[in-house]
Design an enzyme around this catalytic site. Structure first.
Site, PDB file in Angstrom:
ATOM      1  N   HIS A  72       0.844  -1.201  -0.302  1.00 40.47           N
ATOM      2  CA  HIS A  72       0.005  -0.025   0.130  1.00 40.47           C
ATOM      3  C   HIS A  72       0.902   1.326  -0.009  1.00 40.47           C
ATOM      4  CE1 HIS A  72      -4.167  -1.895   1.525  1.00 40.47           C
ATOM      5  NE2 HIS A  72      -3.547  -2.349   0.541  1.00 40.47           N
ATOM      6  N   TYR A 200      -9.387   5.007   7.722  1.00 40.81           N
ATOM      7  CA  TYR A 200      -9.302   5.455   9.138  1.00 40.81           C
ATOM      8  C   TYR A 200     -10.660   6.375   9.020  1.00 40.81           C
ATOM      9  CZ  TYR A 200      -5.120   2.967  10.119  1.00 40.81           C
ATOM     10  OH  TYR A 200      -4.133   2.075  10.410  1.00 40.81           O
ATOM     11  N   PRO A 292      -4.520   0.068  19.023  1.00 42.32           N
ATOM     12  CA  PRO A 292      -4.151  -0.617  17.656  1.00 42.32           C
ATOM     13  C   PRO A 292      -4.080   0.766  16.367  1.00 42.32           C
ATOM     14  CG  PRO A 292      -6.353  -1.101  18.411  1.00 42.32           C
ATOM     15  CD  PRO A 292      -5.599  -0.574  19.566  1.00 42.32           C
ATOM     16  N   LYS A 296       0.885  -0.167  15.140  1.00 38.26           N
ATOM     17  CA  LYS A 296       2.174  -0.095  15.573  1.00 38.26           C
ATOM     18  C   LYS A 296       2.605  -1.507  16.259  1.00 38.26           C
ATOM     19  CE  LYS A 296       3.825   3.102  13.325  1.00 38.26           C
ATOM     20  NZ  LYS A 296       3.897   2.405  12.254  1.00 38.26           N
ATOM     21  N   TYR A 384       3.831   6.547  10.108  1.00 43.76           N
ATOM     22  CA  TYR A 384       2.987   5.338   9.856  1.00 43.76           C
ATOM     23  C   TYR A 384       3.812   4.299   9.330  1.00 43.76           C
ATOM     24  CZ  TYR A 384      -1.208   2.717   8.562  1.00 43.76           C
ATOM     25  OH  TYR A 384      -2.196   1.775   8.454  1.00 43.76           O
TER      26      TYR A 384
END
Ligand code: FAD
Ligand code: DHB
Length: 389
Positions: A72, A200, A292, A296, A384
């Protein structure tokens, strides 16, 4: 039995450590409390940082991940009913790999078994002894028979509820914790994911996440109150709630189907310091938990394995002990930054029971900033995809 490193726990951190040590000619034994089927049945993390991908490659266990995993280049943040893309590749030059923790675990178990590793499942009553001296040892029971392993070091890779942290001298151990007033209800469904990348979503009704394991397997989450019970969530209720929290296009096009797994996980931030007690080390969830949001947990377990394996390889190679002495300090520097990122993402995206209207507007303003400023987006993207080791 005698080994160089006794590893407690056959989750991803214990298995990866054992595999890397094996490749460097260092012998280990892994003791796992549960059965292999039980370990492989746990649905957990799904997003791997480049650093973990590189470690799996270097350990010789990355082939299936590259065949079946999904690379991704970015992710989407949804708020006020609109999605905004964060382009990791453009902002950082890096990407992430979507490949389930279950699959990582399976690949590692296959590799360890192919190398005839000493991997003991259903080891009961594991106890750690004398790790404050030069000759630590571990005992356990298997099929009613007591066993003893003498070793040079003990790696406590046994998760949050393990025996290793509990065996550390409590007068030295410091813990830092935040418990969040909500959990994530997650489902796995044999349906194509709603979008090519993860979504998200921040919504007044609560956070939602659209994730996946493959082109035909979706993973979805919704924020729920801590006291909610899985039984109260029929599939129909789950899909209705999820669709209310995401943008209209996603809600209209999402493919719904029966859930094949459904669980609620509480959210917590936790760090134990230090991570070294004489000849015993804490690794992964045994030492720290992140909420979550931001994916990570598994990646942090891997970075601990990076620091510890590097230190043990230096010890057995050149005899240099500096990295062993500094394991805790080196690992904790990166852990605290990942704790900060996960805490920040959690605060940014979730509805807190005591939040005011002002708090809600602050979340939206920050999301607007992060998705409209290149600097704001880059800060999210850099964390990220994973900070350097
Ligand atoms: P674990 O995977 O917990 O492995 C520890 C092992 O030690 C287990 O197999 C356990 O059975 C064994 N063990 C425990 N006690 C003993 C004992 N006394 N003796 C012998 N063996 C013992 N992270 C994400 O990034 N994204 C997610 O979506 C996500 N979802 C999660 C959902 C849940 C329900 C949980 C619990 C965690 C989730 N995580 C997620 C976190 C991620 O899965 C963990 O960070 C990761 O599993 C850590 O790996 P580990 O090897 O350190 O610990
Ligand atoms: C998944 C879990 C996460 O916590 C996350 O941030 C992204 C993906 C998952 O299970 O797919």
């Amino acid at each position: 039995m005698r080994t160089q490193v006794a590893i407690i726990g056959a989750g991803p951190s214990g298995l990866l450590l054992s595999q890397i040590l094996h490749n460097a000619g260092i012998d280990s034994v892994i003791l796992e409390r549960k059965s292999l089927d039980y370990v492989l049945g746990r649905i957990r993390a799904g997003v791997l940082e480049q650093g973990l991908v590189d470690m799996l490659d270097a350990a010789g266990v990355g082939a299936r991940m590259h065949r079946e995993g999904l690379v991704h280049d970015g992710t989407e943040l949804c708020f006020n009913g609109t999605r905004h893309r964060i382009d990791f590749k453009e902002l950082t030059g890096k990407t992430v790999m979507v490949y389930g923790q279950t699959e990582v675990t399976r690949d590692l178990v296959d590799a360890r078994r192919a190398a005839d590793a000493k991997l003991v499942y259903e080891a009961e009553d594991v106890e750690l002894h004398d790790f404050d001296g030069d000759s630590p040892w571990v005992t356990y029971r298997k099929d009613g028979v007591e066993h003893r392993i003498d070793c040079d070091f003990i790696a406590g890779c046994d998760g949050y509820h393990g025996v290793s942290r509990a065996s550390a001298p409590q007068s030295v151990l410091k813990t830092f914790e935040r418990v969040y007033p909500f959990g994530w209800l997650g489902i796995l469904s044999e349906t194509p994911p709603v979008s090519e990348e993860l979504i998200y979503a921040r919504h007044e009704r609560g956070f939602a996440l659209c994730s996946m394991r493959s082109h035909v397997l979706s993973r979805y989450y919704v924020q729920v109150p801590l006291d909610d019970k899985v039984e109260a969530w029929s599939d129909e209720r789950f899909w209705d709630e999820l669709r209310r929290r995401i943008d209209q296009k996603a809600a209209d096009t999402i493919v719904m189907g029966p859930s094949i797994e459904k669980t609620i996980a509480p959210l917590r931030s936790f760090v134990a310091e230090p991570m070294k007690f004489g000849r015993m080390f804490l690794v992964g969830d045994a030492a720290h938990i992140v909420p979550p949001t931001g994916a990570k947990g598994l990646n942090l377990a891997a970075s601990d394995v990076h620091y510890l394996s590097e230190a043990l390889i230096a010890h057995y190679g050149s005899g240099e002990g500096e990295l062993i002495e500094r394991y805790s300090e080196n690992a904790l520097r990166r852990i605290w930054k990942a704790e900060r990122f996960s805490w920040w993402m959690t605060n940014l995206m979730h509805t807190f029971p005591d939040a005011s209207g002002f708090d809600g507007r602050m979340q939206v303003a920050e999301l607007d900033y992060v998705t409209s400023s290149k600097t704001g987006a880059a800060a999210l993207a850099e964390n990220y995809v994973g900070l350097p080791y």
